[in-house]
Design a protein around this motif. Sequence first.
Motif, mmCIF file in Angstrom:
data_model
loop_
_atom_site.group_PDB
_atom_site.id
_atom_site.type_symbol
_atom_site.label_atom_id
_atom_site.label_comp_id
_atom_site.label_asym_id
_atom_site.label_seq_id
_atom_site.Cartn_x
_atom_site.Cartn_y
_atom_site.Cartn_z
ATOM 1 N N ARG A 64 -41.905 -16.145 7.295
ATOM 2 C CA ARG A 64 -40.811 -16.847 6.612
ATOM 3 C C ARG A 64 -39.582 -16.968 7.509
ATOM 4 O O ARG A 64 -38.923 -18.006 7.531
ATOM 5 C CB ARG A 64 -40.440 -16.126 5.315
ATOM 6 N N GLU A 65 -39.293 -15.924 8.276
ATOM 7 C CA GLU A 65 -38.146 -15.981 9.189
ATOM 8 C C GLU A 65 -38.360 -17.041 10.258
ATOM 9 O O GLU A 65 -37.439 -17.777 10.618
ATOM 10 C CB GLU A 65 -37.930 -14.613 9.839
ATOM 11 N N ALA A 66 -39.593 -17.145 10.754
ATOM 12 C CA ALA A 66 -39.909 -18.161 11.752
ATOM 13 C C ALA A 66 -39.746 -19.560 11.162
ATOM 14 O O ALA A 66 -39.285 -20.485 11.839
ATOM 15 C CB ALA A 66 -41.340 -17.968 12.264
ATOM 16 N N GLU A 67 -40.107 -19.694 9.900
ATOM 17 C CA GLU A 67 -39.973 -20.972 9.204
ATOM 18 C C GLU A 67 -38.501 -21.357 9.082
ATOM 19 O O GLU A 67 -38.119 -22.499 9.351
ATOM 20 C CB GLU A 67 -40.609 -20.854 7.818
ATOM 21 N N VAL A 68 -37.671 -20.397 8.696
ATOM 22 C CA VAL A 68 -36.231 -20.639 8.565
ATOM 23 C C VAL A 68 -35.625 -20.953 9.930
ATOM 24 O O VAL A 68 -34.817 -21.870 10.073
ATOM 25 C CB VAL A 68 -35.523 -19.413 7.937
ATOM 26 N N ILE B 284 -33.547 -24.306 11.076
ATOM 27 C CA ILE B 284 -32.206 -24.220 11.653
ATOM 28 C C ILE B 284 -32.180 -24.965 12.987
ATOM 29 O O ILE B 284 -31.227 -25.692 13.291
ATOM 30 C CB ILE B 284 -31.793 -22.748 11.864
ATOM 31 N N ALA B 285 -33.226 -24.806 13.773
ATOM 32 C CA ALA B 285 -33.310 -25.479 15.071
ATOM 33 C C ALA B 285 -33.316 -26.994 14.904
ATOM 34 O O ALA B 285 -32.895 -27.725 15.800
ATOM 35 C CB ALA B 285 -34.565 -25.028 15.812
ATOM 36 N N ASP B 286 -33.792 -27.473 13.762
ATOM 37 C CA ASP B 286 -33.826 -28.905 13.482
ATOM 38 C C ASP B 286 -32.568 -29.394 12.781
ATOM 39 O O ASP B 286 -32.488 -30.546 12.353
ATOM 40 C CB ASP B 286 -35.048 -29.255 12.632
ATOM 41 N N GLY B 287 -31.586 -28.510 12.617
ATOM 42 C CA GLY B 287 -30.300 -28.941 12.084
ATOM 43 C C GLY B 287 -30.100 -28.802 10.594
ATOM 44 O O GLY B 287 -29.111 -29.282 10.047
ATOM 45 N N PHE B 288 -31.032 -28.146 9.898
ATOM 46 C CA PHE B 288 -30.890 -27.972 8.455
ATOM 47 C C PHE B 288 -29.784 -26.965 8.152
ATOM 48 O O PHE B 288 -29.638 -25.954 8.839
ATOM 49 C CB PHE B 288 -32.201 -27.456 7.846
ATOM 50 N N THR B 289 -28.993 -27.228 7.116
ATOM 51 C CA THR B 289 -27.990 -26.265 6.664
ATOM 52 C C THR B 289 -28.665 -25.227 5.773
ATOM 53 O O THR B 289 -29.795 -25.433 5.314
ATOM 54 C CB THR B 289 -26.883 -26.958 5.858
ATOM 55 N N ASN B 290 -27.974 -24.121 5.497
ATOM 56 C CA ASN B 290 -28.531 -23.100 4.604
ATOM 57 C C ASN B 290 -28.864 -23.697 3.246
ATOM 58 O O ASN B 290 -29.880 -23.370 2.631
ATOM 59 C CB ASN B 290 -27.542 -21.949 4.435
ATOM 60 N N GLU C 74 -43.001 -28.771 9.740
ATOM 61 C CA GLU C 74 -42.446 -27.594 10.401
ATOM 62 C C GLU C 74 -43.317 -26.366 10.143
ATOM 63 O O GLU C 74 -43.503 -25.517 11.015
ATOM 64 C CB GLU C 74 -41.017 -27.331 9.910
ATOM 65 N N GLU C 75 -43.843 -26.271 8.924
ATOM 66 C CA GLU C 75 -44.711 -25.145 8.596
ATOM 67 C C GLU C 75 -45.956 -25.172 9.470
ATOM 68 O O GLU C 75 -46.414 -24.143 9.973
ATOM 69 C CB GLU C 75 -45.098 -25.198 7.119
ATOM 70 N N LYS C 76 -46.524 -26.368 9.655
ATOM 71 C CA LYS C 76 -47.714 -26.503 10.485
ATOM 72 C C LYS C 76 -47.387 -26.188 11.939
ATOM 73 O O LYS C 76 -48.176 -25.574 12.652
ATOM 74 C CB LYS C 76 -48.270 -27.925 10.377
ATOM 75 N N LYS C 77 -46.196 -26.615 12.366
ATOM 76 C CA LYS C 77 -45.781 -26.374 13.745
ATOM 77 C C LYS C 77 -45.683 -24.867 14.006
ATOM 78 O O LYS C 77 -46.120 -24.380 15.040
ATOM 79 C CB LYS C 77 -44.422 -27.031 14.005
ATOM 80 N N VAL C 78 -45.100 -24.161 13.049
ATOM 81 C CA VAL C 78 -44.952 -22.714 13.197
ATOM 82 C C VAL C 78 -46.317 -22.041 13.276
ATOM 83 O O VAL C 78 -46.552 -21.161 14.087
ATOM 84 C CB VAL C 78 -44.145 -22.124 12.014
ATOM 85 N N GLU C 79 -47.222 -22.495 12.406
ATOM 86 C CA GLU C 79 -48.554 -21.883 12.346
ATOM 87 C C GLU C 79 -49.370 -22.195 13.589
ATOM 88 O O GLU C 79 -50.021 -21.327 14.164
ATOM 89 C CB GLU C 79 -49.286 -22.408 11.112
ATOM 90 N N LYS D 110 -29.310 -16.738 3.551
ATOM 91 C CA LYS D 110 -28.332 -16.005 4.361
ATOM 92 C C LYS D 110 -28.908 -14.674 4.853
ATOM 93 O O LYS D 110 -28.676 -14.263 5.995
ATOM 94 C CB LYS D 110 -27.064 -15.755 3.548
ATOM 95 N N ASN D 111 -29.687 -14.020 3.984
ATOM 96 C CA ASN D 111 -30.316 -12.752 4.377
ATOM 97 C C ASN D 111 -31.327 -12.960 5.500
ATOM 98 O O ASN D 111 -31.401 -12.168 6.454
ATOM 99 C CB ASN D 111 -31.005 -12.100 3.175
ATOM 100 N N TYR D 112 -32.116 -14.044 5.382
ATOM 101 C CA TYR D 112 -33.083 -14.354 6.435
ATOM 102 C C TYR D 112 -32.366 -14.640 7.749
ATOM 103 O O TYR D 112 -32.780 -14.174 8.820
ATOM 104 C CB TYR D 112 -33.936 -15.567 6.044
ATOM 105 N N VAL D 113 -31.287 -15.419 7.671
ATOM 106 C CA VAL D 113 -30.541 -15.783 8.876
ATOM 107 C C VAL D 113 -29.963 -14.535 9.543
ATOM 108 O O VAL D 113 -30.041 -14.367 10.765
ATOM 109 C CB VAL D 113 -29.406 -16.775 8.550
ATOM 110 N N SER D 114 -29.401 -13.638 8.739
ATOM 111 C CA SER D 114 -28.839 -12.395 9.278
ATOM 112 C C SER D 114 -29.916 -11.560 9.962
ATOM 113 O O SER D 114 -29.699 -10.982 11.032
ATOM 114 C CB SER D 114 -28.195 -11.570 8.148
ATOM 115 N N SER D 115 -31.092 -11.503 9.339
ATOM 116 C CA SER D 115 -32.207 -10.740 9.911
ATOM 117 C C SER D 115 -32.667 -11.356 11.228
ATOM 118 O O SER D 115 -32.955 -10.647 12.194
ATOM 119 C CB SER D 115 -33.376 -10.707 8.912
#
Length: 211
Positions: A156-160, A164-170, A140-145, A185-190
């Motif tokens: 980091r927000e893009a990574e999170v 989330i798009a792949d179904g990971f829980t917090n 996922e990190e490579k995909k984002v990059e 949670k802070n990243y998700v809110s942002s």
Amino acid sequence: MIKVIVVDDQNLMRDGLEVILNSFSDIEVLACGENGEEALKLVGEFMPDLVLMDIRMPVMDGVTASKIIREKFPKVKILLLTTFDDEEYILNALSLGVSGYIFKDIEKEKLRQAIMDCIKGTFIMPTKVAEVLAKKVVKEEKKVEEKKLKLPLTEREAEVASMIADGFTNRQIASALYISDGTVKNYVSSIYSKLGIKDRTKLALYYRSHI
């Protein structure tokens, strides 16, 4: 006494687990099934503390059955039996809230301990399963990059957002990225604030439409 239901399509495996678990003084096997549909019926009938279930089965696999059990009987713990070849099943089940995974070749005493820990609320994940998760995170990190998302998000927000798009829980994101649940949670809110989105499903759809 911990009440357990065993579900596996292989007779030898199912019967062997029943014998092993019943040999413990603090565990009782209430019933056995051979597919996900039977698991649903048995859980509704017996209301066990835990379902020990194969992840790959005919008629209805363990992933689908876990999803329905978690929705209808949220207090029932689910411990999935897997092999190292079940990578896709494992990844698909990560977001369902199951209590963990164990390999079918687990030793007798370790099986008992896994069940005990599971009942106490500990998430069970063998090292090899954790490696599968780690590889997924790296991908996922490579995909984002590589795709260089044109979104108003930090790296980091893009990574999170990707996870989330792949179904990971917090909780799973926090574990994979070695950060606290609160930080996630802070990243998700942002992310929600920047994208004008209010739930995970819409975020997943938005993210996938912009990569």
